[in-house]
Motif scaffolding. Structure first.
Motif, short mmCIF file in Angstrom:
data_model
loop_
_atom_site.label_atom_id
_atom_site.label_comp_id
_atom_site.label_asym_id
_atom_site.label_seq_id
_atom_site.Cartn_x
_atom_site.Cartn_y
_atom_site.Cartn_z
N SER A 16 6.20 24.26 60.37
CA SER A 16 5.23 24.89 61.26
C SER A 16 4.35 25.88 60.49
N ALA A 17 4.98 26.65 59.62
CA ALA A 17 4.21 27.60 58.81
C ALA A 17 3.23 26.87 57.90
N LEU A 18 3.67 25.77 57.30
CA LEU A 18 2.76 25.01 56.44
C LEU A 18 1.62 24.39 57.23
N ARG A 19 1.93 23.83 58.40
CA ARG A 19 0.89 23.20 59.22
C ARG A 19 -0.19 24.18 59.61
N ASN A 20 0.19 25.45 59.79
CA ASN A 20 -0.77 26.45 60.24
C ASN A 20 -1.45 27.20 59.11
N LEU A 21 -1.20 26.79 57.86
CA LEU A 21 -1.94 27.40 56.76
C LEU A 21 -3.42 27.13 56.95
N PRO A 22 -4.26 28.11 56.70
CA PRO A 22 -5.69 27.93 56.95
C PRO A 22 -6.29 26.70 56.28
N VAL A 23 -5.91 26.41 55.05
CA VAL A 23 -6.50 25.26 54.35
C VAL A 23 -6.11 23.95 55.04
N LEU A 24 -4.89 23.84 55.54
CA LEU A 24 -4.49 22.61 56.23
C LEU A 24 -5.13 22.51 57.61
N ARG A 25 -5.32 23.64 58.29
CA ARG A 25 -6.02 23.60 59.57
C ARG A 25 -7.45 23.13 59.37
N ARG A 26 -8.11 23.63 58.32
CA ARG A 26 -9.48 23.20 58.03
C ARG A 26 -9.54 21.73 57.68
N MET A 27 -8.55 21.27 56.91
CA MET A 27 -8.51 19.86 56.53
C MET A 27 -8.36 18.98 57.77
N TRP A 118 2.55 35.61 60.61
CA TRP A 118 1.47 36.38 60.00
C TRP A 118 1.16 35.71 58.68
N TYR A 119 -0.11 35.47 58.41
CA TYR A 119 -0.55 34.89 57.14
C TYR A 119 -1.29 35.98 56.36
N LEU A 120 -0.75 36.31 55.20
CA LEU A 120 -1.33 37.35 54.35
C LEU A 120 -2.20 36.67 53.30
N HIS A 121 -3.49 36.90 53.39
CA HIS A 121 -4.48 36.25 52.52
C HIS A 121 -4.75 37.14 51.32
N GLN A 122 -4.48 36.62 50.13
CA GLN A 122 -4.74 37.37 48.91
C GLN A 122 -6.18 37.19 48.48
N THR A 123 -6.64 38.06 47.61
CA THR A 123 -8.02 37.99 47.14
C THR A 123 -8.28 36.73 46.32
N ASN A 124 -7.23 36.14 45.73
CA ASN A 124 -7.40 34.91 44.95
C ASN A 124 -7.24 33.65 45.81
N ARG A 125 -7.25 33.81 47.12
CA ARG A 125 -7.15 32.74 48.12
C ARG A 125 -5.73 32.22 48.36
N ALA A 126 -4.74 32.73 47.65
CA ALA A 126 -3.36 32.36 47.94
C ALA A 126 -2.97 32.98 49.29
N VAL A 127 -2.02 32.34 49.97
CA VAL A 127 -1.60 32.81 51.29
C VAL A 127 -0.08 32.87 51.33
N SER A 128 0.43 34.00 51.82
CA SER A 128 1.86 34.15 52.08
C SER A 128 2.04 34.18 53.59
N PHE A 129 3.24 33.86 54.05
CA PHE A 129 3.45 33.92 55.49
C PHE A 129 4.75 34.64 55.81
N LEU A 130 4.75 35.27 56.99
CA LEU A 130 5.92 35.97 57.50
C LEU A 130 6.13 35.56 58.95
N PRO A 131 7.33 35.14 59.31
CA PRO A 131 7.57 34.85 60.73
C PRO A 131 7.68 36.15 61.51
N LYS A 132 6.99 36.22 62.62
CA LYS A 132 7.03 37.43 63.46
C LYS A 132 8.45 37.67 63.98
N GLN A 133 9.16 36.59 64.25
CA GLN A 133 10.50 36.71 64.82
C GLN A 133 11.51 37.32 63.85
N ALA A 134 11.15 37.44 62.58
CA ALA A 134 12.07 38.02 61.59
C ALA A 134 12.25 39.52 61.79
#
Length: 166
Positions: A16-27, A118-134
């Motif tokens: 689910s986290a991977l599917r919702n990555l911005p680059v995959l949503r755009r694709m 939560w998707y944390l967008h880095q300045t180099n376009r890398a993205v980290s994610f954190l589940p809110k439920q954690a």
């Protein structure tokens, strides 16, 4: 602020986290648009519509099978053990069985929310994610307020809003 959370993602949550990555949503949006154009051209009698229709469908299948499913399978050792995340005023720290990373907030440009993450967008376009439920409810509210103050959502160019690209 100093908030620590330990969590273990299930393969389903990781997908689910991977599917919702911005680059995959755009694709996915692009693939649907390409397939739609191909479908319209084919439906109106054009024989050249099969190429974009097929391309769009292949992109959709590749995104799911090639990126999401294969990515989850390759990451199985990583998600088999708990992750520990620590958020402080100075940095974001992630510790897994395979790696430890500590990144200052100056290297992040914004945070977005989607699908319970939560998707944390880095300045180099890398993205980290954190589940809110954690995070416990009171900590989740503190984290959301911290993100809103520290990494506000950036305004999007008009064409990205029109094309639903984020």
């Amino acid at each position: 602020m100093d908030v620590t959370a330990t969590f273990q993602l299930t393969p389903r949550e990781f997908r689910s986290a991977l599917r919702n990555l911005p680059v995959l949503r755009r694709m996915r949006v692009l693939a649907v648009l390409i397939a739609l154009v191909g479908g319209i051209v084919t439906a109106t009698g054009g024989h050249d519509g099969w190429t974009p229709l097929g391309t769009g469908l292949v992109l959709l299948v590749f995104g799911e099978l090639g990126v999401v499913r294969l990515g989850t399978r390759r990451s199985a050792p990583l998600i088999a053990n708990p992750w520990t995340v620590r958020l402080t005023d100075g940095c974001y720290q992630l510790e897994t069985n395979a790696t430890t990373a500590k990144v200052g907030w100056s290297l992040y440009r914004e945070v977005s929310e989607h699908g319970g993450f939560w998707y944390l967008h880095q300045t180099n376009r890398a993205v980290s994610f954190l589940p809110k439920q954690a995070f416990p409810e009171h900590d989740a509210a503190r984290v959301a307020a911290f993100f809103a103050a520290r990494l506000p959502k950036l305004p999007r160019p008009w064409y990205r809003r029109v094309l639903l690209l984020g």
